[in-house]
Write a protein that holds these residues in place. Structure first.
Motif, PDB file in Angstrom:
ATOM      1  N   ARG A  28       0.818  -1.219   0.000  1.00  0.00           N
ATOM      2  CA  ARG A  28       0.000   0.000   0.000  1.00  0.00           C
ATOM      3  C   ARG A  28       0.855   1.274   0.000  1.00  0.00           C
ATOM      4  NH1 ARG A  28      -5.304  -0.142   2.295  1.00  0.00           N
ATOM      5  NH2 ARG A  28      -6.235   1.467   1.038  1.00  0.00           N
ATOM      6  N   GLU A  29       1.942   1.269   0.773  1.00  0.00           N
ATOM      7  CA  GLU A  29       2.804   2.461   0.817  1.00  0.00           C
ATOM      8  C   GLU A  29       3.417   2.755  -0.542  1.00  0.00           C
ATOM      9  OE1 GLU A  29       3.591   0.973   5.178  1.00  0.00           O
ATOM     10  OE2 GLU A  29       3.311  -0.040   3.269  1.00  0.00           O
ATOM     11  N   PHE A  30       3.830   1.705  -1.258  1.00  0.00           N
ATOM     12  CA  PHE A  30       4.407   1.895  -2.595  1.00  0.00           C
ATOM     13  C   PHE A  30       3.351   2.434  -3.556  1.00  0.00           C
ATOM     14  CE2 PHE A  30       7.202  -1.366  -0.764  1.00  0.00           C
ATOM     15  CZ  PHE A  30       8.441  -0.771  -0.990  1.00  0.00           C
ATOM     16  N   GLN A  31       2.122   1.953  -3.415  1.00  0.00           N
ATOM     17  CA  GLN A  31       1.039   2.417  -4.278  1.00  0.00           C
ATOM     18  C   GLN A  31       0.665   3.862  -3.958  1.00  0.00           C
ATOM     19  OE1 GLN A  31      -1.603  -0.869  -3.335  1.00  0.00           O
ATOM     20  NE2 GLN A  31      -1.482  -1.544  -5.469  1.00  0.00           N
ATOM     21  N   GLU A  32       0.568   4.186  -2.679  1.00  0.00           N
ATOM     22  CA  GLU A  32       0.193   5.552  -2.287  1.00  0.00           C
ATOM     23  C   GLU A  32       1.216   6.574  -2.767  1.00  0.00           C
ATOM     24  OE1 GLU A  32      -0.357   5.252   1.942  1.00  0.00           O
ATOM     25  OE2 GLU A  32      -2.377   4.431   1.720  1.00  0.00           O
ATOM     26  N   GLU A  33       2.481   6.197  -2.778  1.00  0.00           N
ATOM     27  CA  GLU A  33       3.536   7.099  -3.249  1.00  0.00           C
ATOM     28  C   GLU A  33       3.749   6.987  -4.761  1.00  0.00           C
ATOM     29  OE1 GLU A  33       5.350   9.316  -1.364  1.00  0.00           O
ATOM     30  OE2 GLU A  33       4.034   8.801   0.316  1.00  0.00           O
ATOM     31  N   GLU A  34       2.922   6.133  -5.410  1.00  0.00           N
ATOM     32  CA  GLU A  34       2.982   5.904  -6.857  1.00  0.00           C
ATOM     33  C   GLU A  34       4.364   5.468  -7.315  1.00  0.00           C
ATOM     34  OE1 GLU A  34       1.073   8.945  -9.159  1.00  0.00           O
ATOM     35  OE2 GLU A  34      -0.759   8.807  -7.970  1.00  0.00           O
ATOM     36  N   ILE A  35       4.987   4.588  -6.540  1.00  0.00           N
ATOM     37  CA  ILE A  35       6.305   4.063  -6.872  1.00  0.00           C
ATOM     38  C   ILE A  35       6.177   2.846  -7.775  1.00  0.00           C
ATOM     39  CG2 ILE A  35       8.390   2.993  -5.903  1.00  0.00           C
ATOM     40  CD1 ILE A  35       7.830   4.833  -3.408  1.00  0.00           C
ATOM     41  N   CYS A  36       5.269   1.940  -7.435  1.00  0.00           N
ATOM     42  CA  CYS A  36       5.005   0.763  -8.262  1.00  0.00           C
ATOM     43  C   CYS A  36       3.695   0.122  -7.829  1.00  0.00           C
ATOM     44  CB  CYS A  36       6.154  -0.242  -8.192  1.00  0.00           C
ATOM     45  SG  CYS A  36       6.393  -0.965  -6.592  1.00  0.00           S
ATOM     46  N   ALA A  37       3.257  -0.888  -8.622  1.00  0.00           N
ATOM     47  CA  ALA A  37       1.985  -1.591  -8.396  1.00  0.00           C
ATOM     48  C   ALA A  37       0.806  -0.620  -8.432  1.00  0.00           C
ATOM     49  CB  ALA A  37       2.012  -2.375  -7.088  1.00  0.00           C
ATOM     50  N   VAL A  38       0.897   0.360  -9.321  1.00  0.00           N
ATOM     51  CA  VAL A  38      -0.124   1.398  -9.396  1.00  0.00           C
ATOM     52  C   VAL A  38      -1.047   1.204 -10.599  1.00  0.00           C
ATOM     53  CG1 VAL A  38      -0.525   3.891  -9.587  1.00  0.00           C
ATOM     54  CG2 VAL A  38       1.434   3.035  -8.303  1.00  0.00           C
ATOM     55  N   HIS A  39      -0.522   0.756 -11.706  1.00  0.00           N
ATOM     56  CA  HIS A  39      -1.313   0.708 -12.941  1.00  0.00           C
ATOM     57  C   HIS A  39      -1.837  -0.706 -13.219  1.00  0.00           C
ATOM     58  CE1 HIS A  39      -0.145   4.835 -13.577  1.00  0.00           C
ATOM     59  NE2 HIS A  39       1.102   4.478 -13.376  1.00  0.00           N
ATOM     60  N   CYS A  40      -1.096  -1.528 -13.909  1.00  0.00           N
ATOM     61  CA  CYS A  40      -1.595  -2.863 -14.282  1.00  0.00           C
ATOM     62  C   CYS A  40      -1.500  -3.862 -13.129  1.00  0.00           C
ATOM     63  CB  CYS A  40      -0.862  -3.393 -15.501  1.00  0.00           C
ATOM     64  SG  CYS A  40       0.827  -3.986 -15.178  1.00  0.00           S
TER      65      CYS A  40
END
Length: 64
Positions: A28-40
């Motif tokens: 979740r932290e990586f997604q919230e910061e839009e680092i990875c695991a955000v799109h596909c």
């Protein structure tokens, strides 16, 4: 070899380093910061495996 989030064009090695520097504990932290695991989110199972094992390179299908 799977070693990166393709959508965000960032290696799991870089992701791991960022996570360690910022004290991230989960995806979740990586997604919230839009680092990875955000799109596909194809990298999500590999990211989970990275967080569990500390590894940054995987065989295709290994995390599935």
């Amino acid at each position: 070899m799977v070693d990166r989030c393709i959508c965000s064009d960032i290696s799991f090695e870089e992701v791991k380093k960022i996570g360690e520097e910022r004290g991230f504990a989960g995806i979740r932290e990586f997604q919230e910061e839009e680092i990875c695991a955000v799109h596909c989110e194809l990298c999500r199972p590999y990211l989970e495996l990275m967080l569990e094992t500390g590894r940054t390179r995987f065989s295709p299908g290994e995390a599935g």
